[in-house]
Enzyme design. Structure first.
Site, PDB file in Angstrom:
ATOM      1  CG  HIS A 184      -1.903  -1.118   1.231  1.00 18.57           C
ATOM      2  ND1 HIS A 184      -1.659  -2.298   1.880  1.00 18.57           N
ATOM      3  CD2 HIS A 184      -3.121  -1.271   0.646  1.00 18.57           C
ATOM      4  CE1 HIS A 184      -2.688  -3.121   1.720  1.00 18.57           C
ATOM      5  NE2 HIS A 184      -3.582  -2.527   0.978  1.00 18.57           N
ATOM      6  CG  HIS A 231       3.306   5.433   5.864  1.00 19.64           C
ATOM      7  ND1 HIS A 231       3.062   5.282   7.210  1.00 19.64           N
ATOM      8  CD2 HIS A 231       2.220   6.078   5.362  1.00 19.64           C
ATOM      9  CE1 HIS A 231       1.885   5.801   7.509  1.00 19.64           C
ATOM     10  NE2 HIS A 231       1.357   6.290   6.398  1.00 19.64           N
ATOM     11  CG  HIS A 237      -0.177   8.578   2.113  1.00 21.60           C
ATOM     12  ND1 HIS A 237      -1.007   7.485   1.946  1.00 21.60           N
ATOM     13  CD2 HIS A 237       0.196   8.571   3.423  1.00 21.60           C
ATOM     14  CE1 HIS A 237      -1.134   6.854   3.100  1.00 21.60           C
ATOM     15  NE2 HIS A 237      -0.410   7.490   4.012  1.00 21.60           N
ATOM     16  CD  GLU A 269      -3.472   9.619   3.099  1.00 16.21           C
ATOM     17  OE1 GLU A 269      -4.169   8.768   2.532  1.00 16.21           O
ATOM     18  OE2 GLU A 269      -3.097   9.539   4.289  1.00 16.21           O
ATOM     19  CG  HIS A 318       1.142  10.205   7.131  1.00 17.82           C
ATOM     20  ND1 HIS A 318       0.016   9.568   6.628  1.00 17.82           N
ATOM     21  CD2 HIS A 318       0.989  11.522   6.849  1.00 17.82           C
ATOM     22  CE1 HIS A 318      -0.773  10.473   6.064  1.00 17.82           C
ATOM     23  NE2 HIS A 318      -0.205  11.656   6.184  1.00 17.82           N
ATOM     24  CB  THR A 355      -5.182   8.288   6.184  1.00 15.64           C
ATOM     25  OG1 THR A 355      -3.874   7.733   5.972  1.00 15.64           O
ATOM     26  CG2 THR A 355      -5.078   9.574   6.998  1.00 15.64           C
TER      27      THR A 355
END
Length: 260
Positions: free
Chosen positions: A100, A125, A127, A131, A144, A211
């Site tokens: 992911h 990690h 995104h 986000e 994050h 999230t």
């Protein structure tokens, strides 16, 4: 929700956004606080964020929760700066592609002290794209840093990235980005955790959630107002692996967004 990421460069400045010899064991700090078991969830049309709440009863809060993350970060309520101390010495890291995102696991012993309570850094990690948004503007990337205290409460520090000069601090991670799902792999050398943070310590703060499924609420969110930069090549390298692993913004509802 894929807004024009290139517009961020023209709109957002680099300044703070404001309220507006013994072998050690491999890093074990990496813990995934989301759920990767069946049923499969992801970011595709058939299993993306709009479906998470119906994929499994354990994910129902993704649809029914009233304190969900991410949110749009606006001016917020002016408040005194949060009492936060970063204990981020250099560390070895293990990098994994968990299906992911790209997750980086540090050695134990790193963390933050938030209002007098220590939270241990579990992992960080990324995104793509961001986000959280800022006044409706989406950034190319968001990091994050996930922490947990001894009582089980979570605190996540968010850092936004905009297009600009290459990010040298993250170069060791980007040199080992796994393109397919892998187990954690310890890379040579050490990472300077402190260099992953912007110089300014002004923040947005609010009470939110994970999230990703199961979208657990009660998470302390601290998003730094000063963005860092990444080169177009760095952004493209991550985007080639995960083109859209972001959850759209959720309603703020009755919550209060603090800034300062």
């Amino acid at each position: 929700m894929t807004r024009s990421i290139l517009s961020v460069v023209a709109i957002v400045a680099l300044a703070p956004l404001g309220c507006q010899s013994v072998e050690k064991p491999a890093p074990v700090g990496g813990e995934d606080v989301s759920q990767h078991a069946e049923p499969s969830w992801g970011y595709e049309p058939h299993n993306g964020p709009e479906h998470w709440g119906t994929l499994d009863p354990a994910f129902s809060v993704c649809s029914t929760g009233e304190e969900q993350s991410p949110i749009d970060l606006t001016a917020g309520r002016n408040a005194d700066p949060i009492a936060i101390e970063f204990e981020y010495p250099r560390t070895r890291i293990a990098i994994e592609n968990n299906g992911h995102t790209i997750q980086v696991n540090p050695d134990p012993g790193r963390g933050i002290v938030l209002n007098g309570v220590r939270f241990h850094l579990l992992q960080f990690h990324f995104h793509h794209a961001s986000e959280h948004t800022v006044d409706g503007i989406q950034f190319p990337l968001e990091m994050h840093l996930v922490h947990r205290n001894d009582g089980g409460s979570l605190a996540v520090v968010g850092v936004l990235f905009q297009e600009g000069p290459a990010n040298d601090a993250l170069a060791p991670v980007w040199a080992h980005l796994p393109t397919e799902q892998t187990a954690p792999d310890v890379i040579p050398g050490e990472l300077d955790l402190a260099s992953l943070l912007p110089a300014a310590r002004t923040t947005w703060r609010y009470r939110g959630s994970l999230t990703t499924p199961p979208c657990t609420e009660g998470v302390n969110w601290i998003v730094l107002t000063e963005p860092l930069t990444m080169s177009p090549e760095q952004i493209a390298a991550f985007g080639a692996i995960y083109p859209n692993n972001f959850r759209p913004v959720q309603p703020l509802g009755k919550r209060v967004l603090d800034c300062g």
